[in-house]
Design a protein around this motif. Structure first.
Motif, PDB file in Angstrom:
ATOM      1  N   MET A 236     -40.212  -3.241 -11.235  1.00 29.40           N
ATOM      2  CA  MET A 236     -39.400  -4.159 -10.428  1.00 29.40           C
ATOM      3  C   MET A 236     -38.833  -5.277 -11.285  1.00 29.40           C
ATOM      4  O   MET A 236     -37.640  -5.592 -11.204  1.00 29.40           O
ATOM      5  CB  MET A 236     -40.248  -4.741  -9.294  1.00 29.40           C
ATOM      6  CG  MET A 236     -39.496  -5.672  -8.351  1.00 29.40           C
ATOM      7  SD  MET A 236     -39.542  -7.430  -8.785  1.00 29.40           S
ATOM      8  CE  MET A 236     -41.178  -7.875  -8.218  1.00 29.40           C
ATOM      9  N   ASP A 239     -35.748  -4.379 -13.125  1.00 22.27           N
ATOM     10  CA  ASP A 239     -34.662  -3.789 -12.333  1.00 22.27           C
ATOM     11  C   ASP A 239     -33.935  -4.899 -11.563  1.00 22.27           C
ATOM     12  O   ASP A 239     -34.458  -5.442 -10.589  1.00 22.27           O
ATOM     13  CB  ASP A 239     -35.264  -2.763 -11.369  1.00 22.27           C
ATOM     14  CG  ASP A 239     -34.222  -1.953 -10.618  1.00 22.27           C
ATOM     15  OD1 ASP A 239     -33.145  -2.505 -10.306  1.00 22.27           O
ATOM     16  OD2 ASP A 239     -34.494  -0.775 -10.319  1.00 22.27           O
ATOM     17  N   ASP A 241     -31.357  -4.749  -9.563  1.00 21.86           N
ATOM     18  CA  ASP A 241     -31.045  -4.387  -8.185  1.00 21.86           C
ATOM     19  C   ASP A 241     -32.248  -4.594  -7.271  1.00 21.86           C
ATOM     20  O   ASP A 241     -32.145  -5.187  -6.189  1.00 21.86           O
ATOM     21  CB  ASP A 241     -30.579  -2.936  -8.130  1.00 21.86           C
ATOM     22  CG  ASP A 241     -30.271  -2.486  -6.715  1.00 21.86           C
ATOM     23  OD1 ASP A 241     -29.379  -3.069  -6.088  1.00 21.86           O
ATOM     24  OD2 ASP A 241     -30.930  -1.534  -6.238  1.00 21.86           O
ATOM     25  N   ARG A 242     -33.426  -4.149  -7.709  1.00 16.67           N
ATOM     26  CA  ARG A 242     -34.637  -4.343  -6.897  1.00 16.67           C
ATOM     27  C   ARG A 242     -34.952  -5.819  -6.717  1.00 16.67           C
ATOM     28  O   ARG A 242     -35.355  -6.248  -5.629  1.00 16.67           O
ATOM     29  CB  ARG A 242     -35.824  -3.640  -7.560  1.00 16.67           C
ATOM     30  CG  ARG A 242     -35.945  -2.168  -7.232  1.00 16.67           C
ATOM     31  CD  ARG A 242     -37.170  -1.563  -7.870  1.00 16.67           C
ATOM     32  NE  ARG A 242     -38.434  -2.081  -7.335  1.00 16.67           N
ATOM     33  CZ  ARG A 242     -39.632  -1.658  -7.750  1.00 16.67           C
ATOM     34  NH1 ARG A 242     -39.728  -0.734  -8.696  1.00 16.67           N
ATOM     35  NH2 ARG A 242     -40.733  -2.170  -7.211  1.00 16.67           N
ATOM     36  N   CYS A 243     -34.767  -6.594  -7.755  1.00 15.99           N
ATOM     37  CA  CYS A 243     -35.065  -8.020  -7.649  1.00 15.99           C
ATOM     38  C   CYS A 243     -34.096  -8.719  -6.700  1.00 15.99           C
ATOM     39  O   CYS A 243     -34.489  -9.604  -5.938  1.00 15.99           O
ATOM     40  CB  CYS A 243     -35.048  -8.670  -9.032  1.00 15.99           C
ATOM     41  SG  CYS A 243     -36.451  -8.200 -10.066  1.00 15.99           S
ATOM     42  N   GLN A 245     -32.716  -7.348  -4.105  1.00 15.14           N
ATOM     43  CA  GLN A 245     -33.158  -6.990  -2.764  1.00 15.14           C
ATOM     44  C   GLN A 245     -34.347  -7.845  -2.340  1.00 15.14           C
ATOM     45  O   GLN A 245     -34.429  -8.302  -1.192  1.00 15.14           O
ATOM     46  CB  GLN A 245     -33.539  -5.511  -2.727  1.00 15.14           C
ATOM     47  CG  GLN A 245     -32.364  -4.571  -2.931  1.00 15.14           C
ATOM     48  CD  GLN A 245     -32.732  -3.132  -2.647  1.00 15.14           C
ATOM     49  OE1 GLN A 245     -33.377  -2.848  -1.641  1.00 15.14           O
ATOM     50  NE2 GLN A 245     -32.333  -2.229  -3.527  1.00 15.14           N
ATOM     51  N   GLN A 304     -38.864  -3.009   0.215  1.00 11.41           N
ATOM     52  CA  GLN A 304     -38.649  -4.258  -0.519  1.00 11.41           C
ATOM     53  C   GLN A 304     -39.812  -5.238  -0.391  1.00 11.41           C
ATOM     54  O   GLN A 304     -39.861  -6.245  -1.114  1.00 11.41           O
ATOM     55  CB  GLN A 304     -37.369  -4.936  -0.019  1.00 11.41           C
ATOM     56  CG  GLN A 304     -36.093  -4.154  -0.257  1.00 11.41           C
ATOM     57  CD  GLN A 304     -35.860  -3.048   0.766  1.00 11.41           C
ATOM     58  OE1 GLN A 304     -36.570  -2.963   1.783  1.00 11.41           O
ATOM     59  NE2 GLN A 304     -34.885  -2.203   0.504  1.00 11.41           N
ATOM     60  N   ASP A 307     -42.191  -6.053  -3.408  1.00 10.42           N
ATOM     61  CA  ASP A 307     -41.447  -6.799  -4.426  1.00 10.42           C
ATOM     62  C   ASP A 307     -41.320  -8.274  -4.053  1.00 10.42           C
ATOM     63  O   ASP A 307     -41.383  -9.155  -4.918  1.00 10.42           O
ATOM     64  CB  ASP A 307     -40.058  -6.192  -4.612  1.00 10.42           C
ATOM     65  CG  ASP A 307     -40.091  -4.809  -5.246  1.00 10.42           C
ATOM     66  OD1 ASP A 307     -41.182  -4.381  -5.694  1.00 10.42           O
ATOM     67  OD2 ASP A 307     -39.030  -4.160  -5.298  1.00 10.42           O
TER      68      ASP A 307
END
Length: 467
Positions: A236, A239, A241-243, A245, A304, A307
């Motif tokens: 995570m 990344d 994009d994941r962060c 989100q 999500q 995260d």
């Protein structure tokens, strides 16, 4: 809006080159014109033509005309902003016609309604005289192109569980100098107007900047502290994009929490003078509420949610305490408190120059701190203000050592309690709860990394900090 291709992911729309505001030849013209005006402006946004370096009035009028022409060219790319852009042009003309006095952009502010049409990937062209929080304190003109972050999964959570009709998750496309700073918000209360509206109708937070900043500081801190991360959390942090989100969900829940729960006071909606630890507890309460909700959402299978938990933990513990100066730094105080609480409950251990975290117990103990703050709030409605402030001080000082010279730490008998509570705020030391030795050392190691996040975006955040 045929040029906008809406996707379900956080990255939002991927429009054709012709449809992107920042790719249109009028955008650099607008940006250059705004950058030309900014140095001419005084702190209140006016132009003093007697000041050193001031332009001739005719030059200022021509430069405003360049801004207006560029806005007119760009506006068809964002037809949903058409009413706002008409009002913006009128406000710009009035500013010039009335001699470039303190700007009043209330009409265009009221016309700008991004929360009324939240669509993932929708771009906006924004121009206002404004200060940027954690950035430029003066009301200079800024031009920003941004995109809405409103994927289906987030929209559904807002509709069914976390009603927040004013919240706008946003990302940067491009910006003028006031945003080449640490500012990660676009708030209507920062804009120069003749009078504040009865209520604000939107608030935007740049999740791409928050995510990029989080990633860079967390990676550096984890490396310095020798912290071993679970594989999914390490992925995570790597990344963007994941962060993003995680941050847009965190921000949405945090933002609404300011007006939810047992609230003995409303620190941000009602202007009042309080000790800075009251603001620190309020911000931490909102973050820990987001954490608590994320624990629930993880159990329900929301991807999500895990995260969010570690974004809250790491940003609060690694970045917040060592960012900014130490003068009444309420966000820093909240981060110190979270770290100390987890440490004193044996979730964190600093042993052999290595930080260890009990990942299984972290959610339970973090939620326990949230419960202690909620209990403080619940009891607060029955307390006089000063008594409540002391109760909050006692909560913080159970885990953080006050400055040895603090009068507040000595209790009510050390203060003149015949004075109104707001007067006793003067007795609060600038750094009432100094950094621990651990954080003093961490600050020295991280200060260059934190400084490097000024003006960071998703693109620049992907670059590693030079060793």
């Amino acid at each position: 809006m045929t040029e906008i291709l809406v996707q379900s992911g956080i990255e939002g729309a991927v429009p054709s080159a012709a449809g992107r505001v920042v790719d249109h030849p009028a955008w650099p013209v607008l940006k250059d014109a705004v950058e030309t005006i900014r140095p001419w402006q005084s702190a209140d946004g006016s132009i003093d033509f007697e000041a050193d370096g001031a332009p001739a009035k005719g030059i200022a009028e021509l430069t405003v005309d360049r801004v207006i022409s560029a806005v007119d060219e760009l506006s068809p790319l964002v037809p949903h902003d058409a009413a706002y852009h008409r009002a913006l042009v009128a406000d710009l003309r009035r500013w010039a016609e009335t001699g470039f006095q303190v700007p009043d952009f209330l009409d265009s502010l009221l016309a700008f309604q991004p929360a009324a049409h939240r669509e993932d990937g929708l771009q906006h062209l924004v121009v206002f005289p404004m200060y940027t929080q954690n950035g430029n304190p003066d009301r200079n003109f800024e031009a920003v192109v941004l995109r809405m972050v409103w994927p289906d999964w987030l929209a559904e959570l807002e509709r069914t569980r976390y009603d927040n009709p004013l919240f706008c998750g946003i990302t940067f496309e491009d910006f003028t100098a006031g945003y080449d700073t640490n500012s990660a918000v676009l708030f209507p209360e920062t804009i120069a107007v003749r009078e504040a509206p009865e209520r604000f109708s939107w608030g935007g937070i740049f999740c791409d900047r928050e995510a990029a900043r989080f990633r860079r500081v967390t990676e550096a801190a984890v490396d310095l502290l020798g912290l071993e991360l679970p594989d999914d959390i390490r992925e995570m942090v790597g990344d963007q994009d994941r962060c993003q989100q995680a941050f847009v969900l965190w921000d949405m829940v945090h933002d609404r929490t300011h007006s939810h729960g047992d609230l003995p006071f409303d620190p941000f909606m009602i202007k009042q003078r309080q000790p800075f630890w009251m603001y620190g507890l309020e911000e931490l309460r909102c973050d820990l509420t987001a954490f608590k909700e994320a624990v629930k959402l993880e159990a329900e299978g929301v991807p999500q949610a895990r995260d969010v938990q570690y974004a809250v933990l790491f940003d609060r513990m690694f970045r917040f305490p060592v960012t900014g100066d130490r003068v009444k730094n309420y966000d820093g105080l909240g981060g110190q408190l979270l770290f100390a609480y987890l440490h004193k409950h044996d979730v964190l251990r600093w042993t052999d120059n290595q930080l260890r975290i009990d990942w299984e117990r972290a959610p339970e103990i973090t939620n326990q701190l949230c419960g202690e703050i909620e209990d403080l709030y619940r009891a607060g409605i029955d307390r006089p203000k000063l008594v409540h402030w002391f109760a909050a001080y006692d909560l913080v000082s159970r885990y953080l050592a006050p400055h040895p010279g603090s009068r507040w730490a000595k209790g009510p008998e050390a203060l003149d309690t015949s004075l109104p509570p707001r007067k006793l705020v003067d007795e609060v030391l600038p750094d009432e709860f100094p950094l621990s030795m651990f954080y003093e050392a961490l600050s020295k190691k991280l200060k260059h990394v934190i400084a490097s996040t000024k003006g960071i975006t998703a693109t620049s955040g992907a670059e590693k900090v030079a060793a």
